[in-house]
Design an enzyme around this catalytic site. Structure first.
Site, PDB file in Angstrom:
ATOM      1  N   THR A  57       0.859  -1.187   0.000  1.00  0.00           N
ATOM      2  CA  THR A  57       0.000   0.000   0.000  1.00  0.00           C
ATOM      3  C   THR A  57       0.898   1.240   0.000  1.00  0.00           C
ATOM      4  O   THR A  57       2.016   1.195   0.501  1.00  0.00           O
ATOM      5  CB  THR A  57      -0.879   0.026   1.269  1.00  0.00           C
ATOM      6  OG1 THR A  57      -0.027  -0.188   2.415  1.00  0.00           O
ATOM      7  CG2 THR A  57      -1.951  -1.040   1.235  1.00  0.00           C
ATOM      8  N   VAL A  81      -1.572  -8.191   1.340  1.00  0.00           N
ATOM      9  CA  VAL A  81      -1.455  -6.733   1.358  1.00  0.00           C
ATOM     10  C   VAL A  81      -0.382  -6.303   2.367  1.00  0.00           C
ATOM     11  O   VAL A  81      -0.426  -6.671   3.537  1.00  0.00           O
ATOM     12  CB  VAL A  81      -2.818  -6.087   1.717  1.00  0.00           C
ATOM     13  CG1 VAL A  81      -2.673  -4.581   1.875  1.00  0.00           C
ATOM     14  CG2 VAL A  81      -3.852  -6.409   0.645  1.00  0.00           C
ATOM     15  N   LYS A  82       0.556  -5.492   1.859  1.00  0.00           N
ATOM     16  CA  LYS A  82       1.618  -4.991   2.737  1.00  0.00           C
ATOM     17  C   LYS A  82       1.215  -3.665   3.351  1.00  0.00           C
ATOM     18  O   LYS A  82       0.808  -2.730   2.636  1.00  0.00           O
ATOM     19  CB  LYS A  82       2.880  -4.736   1.911  1.00  0.00           C
ATOM     20  CG  LYS A  82       3.837  -5.902   1.812  1.00  0.00           C
ATOM     21  CD  LYS A  82       5.013  -5.452   0.961  1.00  0.00           C
ATOM     22  CE  LYS A  82       6.236  -6.275   1.163  1.00  0.00           C
ATOM     23  NZ  LYS A  82       7.363  -5.760   0.372  1.00  0.00           N
ATOM     24  N   VAL A  83       1.377  -3.556   4.673  1.00  0.00           N
ATOM     25  CA  VAL A  83       1.234  -2.265   5.355  1.00  0.00           C
ATOM     26  C   VAL A  83       2.520  -2.027   6.140  1.00  0.00           C
ATOM     27  O   VAL A  83       3.228  -2.983   6.475  1.00  0.00           O
ATOM     28  CB  VAL A  83       0.010  -2.221   6.317  1.00  0.00           C
ATOM     29  CG1 VAL A  83      -1.296  -2.382   5.567  1.00  0.00           C
ATOM     30  CG2 VAL A  83       0.139  -3.275   7.416  1.00  0.00           C
TER      31      VAL A  83
END
Ligand code: E4P
Length: 220
Positions: A57, A81-83
């Site tokens: 993201t 999903v990477k945060v």
């Protein structure tokens, strides 16, 4: 330990998959920019040939990250999903994880950041070995410590992904440290195959094999 490629280069990924050793991919905005196609197109293309694909993201506030994370997750079932390890990143990660979206908390440099990631139910924590080494710290030590800390807490299911691996030795060290996954550039993967004794051994075997193919002297 599973082996992932840290690249968005389609040909490198295709080669690693064809070799039968690569089961996932990590990307980041730098790697996507290098691949030269837009984020969505490139990630979807990669998802078509390999298992888990982490996609990062790029918004900053919790609510924006939640919207962006849902959008990225909708691209393909293989997407993780990477945060980032920030209050907004983790708060958004918690909402997304609650919706069944797999989260990779990236840019992790301490055991405490890894504990925060497990607290939001992250699927993966990514400690960056090389970047810690770059500033004179011991990156592999952090991987070892995170693995040890998680082992003390059986309720933690978050997987440890050793990232920013810069040389083949890092890969074996990450496995010995107990990491679940190691992600590496293609040249590091190539380096894992190499040993001078393997090359010499092949040369000798081939030379001996060729001798058996030469016409044998006729016995009288
Ligand atoms: C992992 O998710 C990161 O993309 C990566 O491993 C960073 O590696 P670098 O520090 O060599 O850029």
């Amino acid at each position: 330990m599973k082996l992932f490629l840290d690249t968005a280069d389609f040909n490198e990924i295709k080669t690693g998959v064809d070799w039968g050793v690569v089961s996932g991919v990590t990307t980041n905005p730098t790697l996507i920019a290098r691949a030269g196609q837009d984020h969505e197109t490139q990630v979807k293309k990669i998802c078509g040939i390999v298992g888990d694909v982490s996609a990062e993201t790029v918004t900053e506030k919790k609510d924006d990250l939640v919207v962006e994370g849902r959008r990225i997750a909708s691209w393909h079932k293989n997407v993780i999903v990477k945060v980032t390890s920030t209050p907004d990143g983790l708060a958004a990660g918690k909402v997304l994880a609650g919706e069944g979206i797999r989260i990779n908390v990236t840019l992790c440099f301490t055991v405490n950041q890894a504990l925060l990631a497990s607290a939001i139910g992250a699927y993966i924590i990514s400690p960056f070995v090389g970047r810690l080494d770059d500033i004179g710290e011991d990156g592999m030590r952090v991987v070892r410590d995170i693995v040890d800390a998680y082992r003390q807490q059986p309720a933690i299911k978050t997987k440890v992904l050793a990232a920013s691996l810069r040389e083949p030795l890092h890969v074996s060290q990450a496995a010995l440290a107990g990491a679940d996954i190691g992600t590496m550039p293609f040249k590091v993967l190539e380096g894992m195959y190499k040993h001078p004794l393997t090359d010499i051994g092949i040369e000798r075997f081939m030379a001996d094999y060729r001798k058996t193919q030469e016409p044998q002297p006729v016995r009288r």
